[in-house]
Design a protein around this motif. Structure first.
Motif, PDB file in Angstrom:
ATOM      1  N   THR A  84      19.142  17.701  11.337  1.00  0.00           N
ATOM      2  CA  THR A  84      18.802  18.520  10.167  1.00  0.00           C
ATOM      3  C   THR A  84      17.322  18.387   9.824  1.00  0.00           C
ATOM      4  N   PHE A  85      16.818  17.145   9.833  1.00  0.00           N
ATOM      5  CA  PHE A  85      15.403  16.910   9.514  1.00  0.00           C
ATOM      6  C   PHE A  85      14.488  17.541  10.561  1.00  0.00           C
ATOM      7  N   LYS A  86      14.848  17.380  11.825  1.00  0.00           N
ATOM      8  CA  LYS A  86      14.017  17.947  12.894  1.00  0.00           C
ATOM      9  C   LYS A  86      13.989  19.477  12.810  1.00  0.00           C
ATOM     10  N   ASN A  89      11.817  20.505   9.731  1.00  0.00           N
ATOM     11  CA  ASN A  89      10.388  20.282   9.948  1.00  0.00           C
ATOM     12  C   ASN A  89       9.816  21.239  10.988  1.00  0.00           C
ATOM     13  N   LEU A  90      10.572  21.468  12.068  1.00  0.00           N
ATOM     14  CA  LEU A  90      10.110  22.416  13.088  1.00  0.00           C
ATOM     15  C   LEU A  90      10.007  23.833  12.522  1.00  0.00           C
ATOM     16  N   THR A  91      11.003  24.224  11.725  1.00  0.00           N
ATOM     17  CA  THR A  91      10.968  25.548  11.105  1.00  0.00           C
ATOM     18  C   THR A  91       9.732  25.693  10.235  1.00  0.00           C
ATOM     19  N   TYR A  92       9.465  24.673   9.440  1.00  0.00           N
ATOM     20  CA  TYR A  92       8.303  24.707   8.542  1.00  0.00           C
ATOM     21  C   TYR A  92       6.995  24.738   9.322  1.00  0.00           C
ATOM     22  N   LEU A  93       6.870  23.859  10.318  1.00  0.00           N
ATOM     23  CA  LEU A  93       5.625  23.775  11.083  1.00  0.00           C
ATOM     24  C   LEU A  93       5.360  25.041  11.885  1.00  0.00           C
ATOM     25  N   VAL A  94       6.417  25.574  12.517  1.00  0.00           N
ATOM     26  CA  VAL A  94       6.250  26.806  13.294  1.00  0.00           C
ATOM     27  C   VAL A  94       5.894  27.964  12.375  1.00  0.00           C
ATOM     28  N   ASP A  95       6.532  28.024  11.202  1.00  0.00           N
ATOM     29  CA  ASP A  95       6.267  29.115  10.268  1.00  0.00           C
ATOM     30  C   ASP A  95       4.851  29.037   9.704  1.00  0.00           C
ATOM     31  N   GLN A  96       4.354  27.815   9.501  1.00  0.00           N
ATOM     32  CA  GLN A  96       2.995  27.662   8.987  1.00  0.00           C
ATOM     33  C   GLN A  96       1.955  27.985  10.052  1.00  0.00           C
ATOM     34  N   THR A 109       7.301  13.029  15.850  1.00  0.00           N
ATOM     35  CA  THR A 109       7.553  11.901  16.751  1.00  0.00           C
ATOM     36  C   THR A 109       7.683  10.608  15.954  1.00  0.00           C
ATOM     37  N   ASN A 110       6.578  10.026  15.567  1.00  0.00           N
ATOM     38  CA  ASN A 110       6.603   8.716  14.921  1.00  0.00           C
ATOM     39  C   ASN A 110       7.210   8.745  13.518  1.00  0.00           C
ATOM     40  N   ASP A 111       6.804   9.737  12.710  1.00  0.00           N
ATOM     41  CA  ASP A 111       7.244   9.743  11.313  1.00  0.00           C
ATOM     42  C   ASP A 111       8.755   9.917  11.192  1.00  0.00           C
ATOM     43  N   LEU A 112       9.319  10.851  11.946  1.00  0.00           N
ATOM     44  CA  LEU A 112      10.769  11.058  11.857  1.00  0.00           C
ATOM     45  C   LEU A 112      11.549   9.868  12.386  1.00  0.00           C
ATOM     46  N   LYS A 113      10.991   9.169  13.368  1.00  0.00           N
ATOM     47  CA  LYS A 113      11.655   7.950  13.858  1.00  0.00           C
ATOM     48  C   LYS A 113      11.629   6.870  12.770  1.00  0.00           C
ATOM     49  N   GLN A 114      10.517   6.789  12.036  1.00  0.00           N
ATOM     50  CA  GLN A 114      10.438   5.846  10.914  1.00  0.00           C
ATOM     51  C   GLN A 114      11.456   6.207   9.838  1.00  0.00           C
ATOM     52  N   ILE A 115      11.602   7.507   9.574  1.00  0.00           N
ATOM     53  CA  ILE A 115      12.575   7.940   8.570  1.00  0.00           C
ATOM     54  C   ILE A 115      13.991   7.591   9.018  1.00  0.00           C
TER      55      ILE A 115
END
Length: 535
Positions: A84-86, A89-96, A109-115
């Protein structure tokens, strides 16, 4: 709370299984109390002890089975939440569509793994530890309310340590998140610039640059992890002193006074450890959650973002009109161009010419609605769409100098995942001049990263096929063939400009006479003159 993005049914099942797992602690403590009280009673009923031991073993097997299911459900929740998070975030980043991708790469990569590790997993563990603490506390209160009150009062010490260290951890995690984004970009730069580095013999400089960023990132990570470790050590020390040593001393005095049995004291000591461990773990998990605050704020923005896609195709196209466009930059208020006017009829081929640096690409962005002019209007089918991406972009397809190719099949790169009939796909392959490539390689062969399995001309034709497949009435071309040799450039233009179904607006600063002759209209933007070809 990140767990609200998991299926409610899974979370409820997890909570039930966590409660069963928490009861394991109470079960063991209770059996220890009974067995020690029997052993210290002076009785010689060995079979009673053996039966109690067998009962304890059977109970543990039951808890073990439940714990297997608990871990399975837990991993399923983590997987679902992570997906769900990926996706968000991908939807937001691609749309921006930001040109600076370092923060996006770091997040994905790193941030979502930390989450995942320090937030989702931590919050699931907090549910378990909370239930373990409540269960142990309730049973302890039932067994000896005096000792339970002593333990509760003693817990103030580790809680105080948590309050002090929490903001420090948050600050350290902010520093780490920023240095990690810089490191990610440096690695990306190093890999993408490897050929240039080899050509100019500066590989060591590029590596040194990236290693420097890695050192700063690792130092920030070390500082954050060290702060967490020191905080945990302080919490453990305070817990052992105030939640174990002091209460056990008081318990020993009560036993000497005959107010506690030996079995009850040992049980309370065992439960004391199950006070300390859940409390310390809860504080530690809370620190872990705090360490993800900077990354989590980015994800919350993505989760709250609602992308709106207007997929409806444009019906009849009656024409485009540009009236007196003037563009001034926002940051330094520099005038790029002024009073640009243009009309484009259905199927018309228009060439916009000007020297490099005039602002041709900026003009295309205004046409697309990505930028807004200082003055002027853009009308499509008589409707104003100035600066309105949502209203304008579905009229256009786009071909630029270096189209992006996905590391996927030729089919995917043409369709971009859209569902199309074989007949339609065959038609655009023919119109884009890709029949020979498809005959040689097929549609389902991977073309490699950045399309390295294709020539420059083939890449341009794939981009043209994408445009034709979209069925949009206007094709914008930005220096589309400037990187190709003259013969290939001519072939690409023949493909683009002899298609009567679409209007073409191309910007270029240099083009051959043969190619110019294919356009209906040539606009010299810098000279404010228009040439008309009678073809």
């Amino acid at each position: 709370m990140s767990l609200k993005y998991a299926k409610k049914s899974r979370v409820i099942i997890f909570a039930i299984l966590a409660a069963i797992k928490a009861c394991n602690v109470v079960f063991v403590a209770y059996m220890i109390q009974i067995m020690l009280n029997v052993a210290s009673s002076g009785s010689h009923d060995y079979w009673h002890l053996i039966r109690l031991a067998l009962l304890t073993a059977v109970g543990q097997l039951g808890f073990m089975t439940s714990n297997f299911i608990y871990e399975t459900v837990k991993m399923g929740i983590i997987r679902d939440v992570n997906v769900t998070f990926k996706k968000a975030n991908l939807t937001y980043l691609v749309d921006q569509g930001a040109s600076d991708i370092k923060n996006g790469l770091s997040l994905m990569t790193n941030d979502l793994k930390q989450i995942e590790t320090n937030r989702v997993n931590a919050q699931l563990d907090m549910i378990l530890q909370g239930l373990t603490f409540v269960g142990s506390l309730a049973f302890a209160f039932y067994s000896s309310w005096q000792m339970t009150i002593v333990f509760i009062v003693a817990m103030i010490a580790p809680a105080f340590v948590q309050i002090i260290t929490s903001p420090i951890i948050t600050r350290k995690s902010n520093i780490w998140a920023n240095t990690n984004a810089v490191y990610t970009q440096n690695v990306s730069d190093s890999l993408n610039g490897a050929q240039s580095a080899k050509l100019y013999n500066v590989r060591s400089n590029i590596v040194t640059r990236a290693v420097g960023a890695a050192q700063r990132m690792e130092t920030a990570l070390r500082n954050m992890s060290l702060t967490q470790a020191w905080s945990l050590e302080l919490i453990y020390s305070a817990a052992e002193l105030f939640c174990f040593i002091v209460p056990c001393t008081i318990g020993g005095i009560l036993m000497m006074q005959g107010q506690l049995k030996v079995g009850t004291l040992v049980m309370m000591v065992d439960l004391a450890m199950n006070f300390i461990t859940p409390v310390v773990t809860l504080f530690n998990e809370f620190n872990q959650v705090k360490s993800t605050v900077p990354m989590w704020q980015k994800t919350v923005k993505a989760l709250n973002y609602h992308a709106q896609y207007k997929k409806a195709k444009i019906g009849e196209f009656s024409g485009m009109e540009i009236k007196g466009l003037t563009y001034v930059t926002h940051h330094d208020h520099k005038k790029i161009f002024e009073d640009v006017s243009l009309t484009v009829k259905p199927g018309e081929k228009v060439l916009l010419m000007a020297p490099s640096g005039w602002g041709k690409t900026t003009l295309l962005k205004l046409i697309l609605g990505l930028k807004k002019p200082k003055t002027g209007q853009i009308l499509l089918n008589g409707n104003e769409v100035t600066g309105n991406w949502e209203a304008a972009h579905n009229y256009y397809s786009y071909v630029n100098q270096k189209p992006f190719m996905f590391d996927d099949t030729l089919r995917f790169n043409i369709t971009l995942g859209r569902q199309v009939t074989d007949e339609k796909l065959k038609e655009v392959i023919h119109e884009a001049g890709l029949e020979e490539l498809v005959a040689e390689q097929g549609l389902d062969r991977n073309i490699g990263e950045d399309g390295n399995g294709l020539s420059g001309g083939q890449i341009q034709r794939v981009e043209i096929a994408r445009a034709l497949l979209s069925g949009r009435p206007i094709l914008l071309a930005d220096e589309a063939t400037s990187a190709l040799d003259p013969s290939l450039s001519l072939a690409i233009h023949e493909t683009l400009l002899k298609n009567p179904k679409i209007a073409v607006i191309e910007v270029a600063h240099k083009i051959s006479p043969e190619e110019k002759a294919m356009f209906n209209k040539i606009v010299h933007l810098d000279k404010r003159t228009i040439e008309t070809n009678m073809n």
